[in-house]
Enzyme design. Structure first.
Site, PDB file in Angstrom:
ATOM      1  N   TRP A 104      25.942 -92.908-105.886  1.00  0.00           N
ATOM      2  CA  TRP A 104      27.357 -92.531-105.733  1.00  0.00           C
ATOM      3  C   TRP A 104      27.685 -92.162-104.294  1.00  0.00           C
ATOM      4  O   TRP A 104      28.750 -92.500-103.780  1.00  0.00           O
ATOM      5  CB  TRP A 104      27.740 -91.424-106.720  1.00  0.00           C
ATOM      6  CG  TRP A 104      27.768 -91.980-108.108  1.00  0.00           C
ATOM      7  CD1 TRP A 104      26.879 -91.720-109.108  1.00  0.00           C
ATOM      8  CD2 TRP A 104      28.682 -92.953-108.637  1.00  0.00           C
ATOM      9  NE1 TRP A 104      27.188 -92.468-110.215  1.00  0.00           N
ATOM     10  CE2 TRP A 104      28.284 -93.225-109.964  1.00  0.00           C
ATOM     11  CE3 TRP A 104      29.791 -93.619-108.120  1.00  0.00           C
ATOM     12  CZ2 TRP A 104      28.971 -94.140-110.780  1.00  0.00           C
ATOM     13  CZ3 TRP A 104      30.468 -94.526-108.932  1.00  0.00           C
ATOM     14  CH2 TRP A 104      30.060 -94.775-110.237  1.00  0.00           C
ATOM     15  N   ASP A 174      31.488 -84.509-103.462  1.00  0.00           N
ATOM     16  CA  ASP A 174      31.708 -85.149-104.756  1.00  0.00           C
ATOM     17  C   ASP A 174      30.876 -84.370-105.769  1.00  0.00           C
ATOM     18  O   ASP A 174      29.654 -84.467-105.785  1.00  0.00           O
ATOM     19  CB  ASP A 174      31.257 -86.614-104.686  1.00  0.00           C
ATOM     20  CG  ASP A 174      31.330 -87.306-106.050  1.00  0.00           C
ATOM     21  OD1 ASP A 174      31.744 -86.659-107.039  1.00  0.00           O
ATOM     22  OD2 ASP A 174      30.972 -88.498-106.121  1.00  0.00           O
ATOM     23  N   LYS A 198      32.584 -85.610-117.131  1.00  0.00           N
ATOM     24  CA  LYS A 198      31.209 -85.212-117.430  1.00  0.00           C
ATOM     25  C   LYS A 198      31.182 -83.762-117.897  1.00  0.00           C
ATOM     26  O   LYS A 198      30.845 -83.466-119.029  1.00  0.00           O
ATOM     27  CB  LYS A 198      30.309 -85.423-116.219  1.00  0.00           C
ATOM     28  CG  LYS A 198      30.198 -86.910-115.889  1.00  0.00           C
ATOM     29  CD  LYS A 198      30.004 -87.150-114.438  1.00  0.00           C
ATOM     30  CE  LYS A 198      30.377 -88.545-114.023  1.00  0.00           C
ATOM     31  NZ  LYS A 198      29.876 -89.617-114.858  1.00  0.00           N
TER      32      LYS A 198
HETATM   33  N1  PMP Z   1      30.674 -89.801-108.357  1.00  0.00           N
HETATM   34  C1  PMP Z   1      29.727 -89.445-109.253  1.00  0.00           C
HETATM   35  C2  PMP Z   1      28.680 -88.452-108.849  1.00  0.00           C
HETATM   36  C3  PMP Z   1      29.750 -90.018-110.524  1.00  0.00           C
HETATM   37  O1  PMP Z   1      28.809 -89.691-111.418  1.00  0.00           O
HETATM   38  C4  PMP Z   1      30.772 -90.923-110.865  1.00  0.00           C
HETATM   39  C5  PMP Z   1      30.894 -91.534-112.242  1.00  0.00           C
HETATM   40  N2  PMP Z   1      29.770 -91.819-112.930  1.00  0.00           N
HETATM   41  C6  PMP Z   1      31.711 -91.280-109.888  1.00  0.00           C
HETATM   42  C7  PMP Z   1      31.642 -90.675-108.654  1.00  0.00           C
HETATM   43  C8  PMP Z   1      32.817 -92.254-110.181  1.00  0.00           C
HETATM   44  O2  PMP Z   1      33.748 -91.596-110.956  1.00  0.00           O
HETATM   45  P1  PMP Z   1      35.063 -92.310-111.529  1.00  0.00           P
HETATM   46  O3  PMP Z   1      34.602 -93.291-112.534  1.00  0.00           O
HETATM   47  O4  PMP Z   1      35.830 -91.142-112.097  1.00  0.00           O
HETATM   48  O5  PMP Z   1      35.770 -92.942-110.386  1.00  0.00           O
END
Ligand code: PMP
Length: 363
Positions: A104, A174, A198
């Protein structure tokens, strides 16, 4: 199937049962309103109350200081990958630093690179993102517009035990997969964002907590929706907000505050849950191979492999028969991933631990 299983999904993920029950009770009519949150104006009194209570409950549990704003936006964490650089870097003449500890963080970096020059302060790719940088490995530019990091890498199961030290450079985080799982010193951050799906609520809403002085950095030329200053000025009501998401996030934050007793308590429970699984891994003599290095292990996502694909498939199939669901690891790591967010009951983790021990014995 009407019985609830133990759901180890990485996200959208398990939510607290009392929250789901309250939402179910109120789905036909909010008390005194006669309609559900899905059906009322975002500008009327009932939603204003829901919105204000959600902000207050988040501020209470997280200890958000007065000089921060709490926003509820759409576009998930991914839109924040773009909003952070275009608001906080554009026009400053400076670059931003990214600490990349997993998939991520890498995606956040790639998105920021569309905006301009980015420095990589550290990248854990050479060991397939199984660790964090030590303080002396971090290469921070003291003049950076901000430093971005991912507090918990959901796929690799690598989590910062505490914020990296970036001196006076604003920290941007994030926190999608560990927000509300433990207390954090908000005053050390410039911006924290998280997709809610989450630990905080349903998909469709992202939490953004931003220090007020950073709002001045937003350029007037930005698309209005993507401008933090516009969003803050309109208190997240620039357009129709994700109202159901705001409602559920409010219920989750109240559950943490009023039933769990705060994030320190939640953290203790989360530590106990993670410890059970890591102990099973460590005592398996290598049968279960944890992905993250021991001192970087996530309390939220426990990623491990079995000796081969056949055993992995059998593990998942037999676990599912025991009511232990959604344990498939991400393809970049393989194996198994057990996501054990706040709402995963201790009993579910104990059942998984017992299953791991029994499965190894039978393999
Ligand atoms: N950052 C992290 C740490 C994630 O776990 C996720 C989703 N699994 C995201 C960003 C992306 O999130 P979204 O699908 O809400 O854009």
């Amino acid at each position: 199937m009407s019985e609830r299983v133990f759901n180890f999904s990485a996200g959208p993920a398990v939510l607290p049962l009392p929250v789901l029950e309250q939402a179910q009770r109120e789905l036909l009519a909010l008390p005194g309103v006669g309609a559900s949150v899905l059906e009322i104006s975002h500008r009327g009194k009932p939603f204003t109350k829901i919105h204000n209570e959600a902000k207050q409950a988040l501020a209470d549990v997280l200890g958000v200081p007065e000089n921060y704003r709490i926003l509820f936006l759409q576009g998930g964490a991914r839109l924040q990958f773009s909003m952070a650089p275009v608001n906080l870097m554009r026009g400053t003449g400076r670059s931003a630093d990214y600490v990349v500890t997993g998939s991520w963080g890498k995606k956040a970096l790639e998105e920021a690179q569309r905006e301009g020059a980015i420095r990589v302060a550290w990248d854990g790719k050479s060991t397939n993102y199984d660790r964090l940088p030590t303080a002396d490995q971090l290469d921070i530019d003291a003049d950076a517009a901000y430093v971005h990091f991912t507090s918990n890498e959901t796929i690799q199961g690598v989590q910062f035990p505490a914020e990296p030290d970036t001196g006076d450079v604003p920290l941007v985080c994030d926190a999608s997969s560990d927000i509300l799982s433990r207390p954090i010193p908000i005053e050390r951050y410039g911006l924290i964002y998280a997709g809610a799906q989450k630990n905080a609520g349903p998909s469709g809403v992202a939490l953004v907590i931003i220090r007020e002085d950073l709002l001045n950095r937003s350029d007037d030329g930005l698309p209005s929706y993507m401008n933090y200053q516009t969003q803050a000025k309109h208190d997240s009501l620039y357009n129709t907000p994700p109202s159901f998401g705001v409602y559920i996030v409010g219920l989750v934050a109240k559950w943490l505050r009023d039933e769990i007793g705060g994030l320190e308590k939640m953290n203790q429970v989360n530590r106990g849950k993670a410890e059970m699984l890591y102990q099973a891994i460590d005592e398996s003599g290598g049968f279960y191979d944890g992905h993250a290095q021991a001192d970087c292990r996530s309390l939220m996502n426990v990623a491990f492999r079995l000796p081969d694909d056949e055993l992995t498939a059998r593990f998942r199939a037999e676990a599912e028969r025991e009511g232990l669901h959604a344990l498939k690891g991400h393809r970049s790591v393989g194996g198994i991933r057990a996501s054990i967010y706040n709402a995963m009951p201790v009993e579910g983790v104990a059942r998984l631990r017992d299953f791991m021990v029994a499965f190894q014995a039978s393999a």
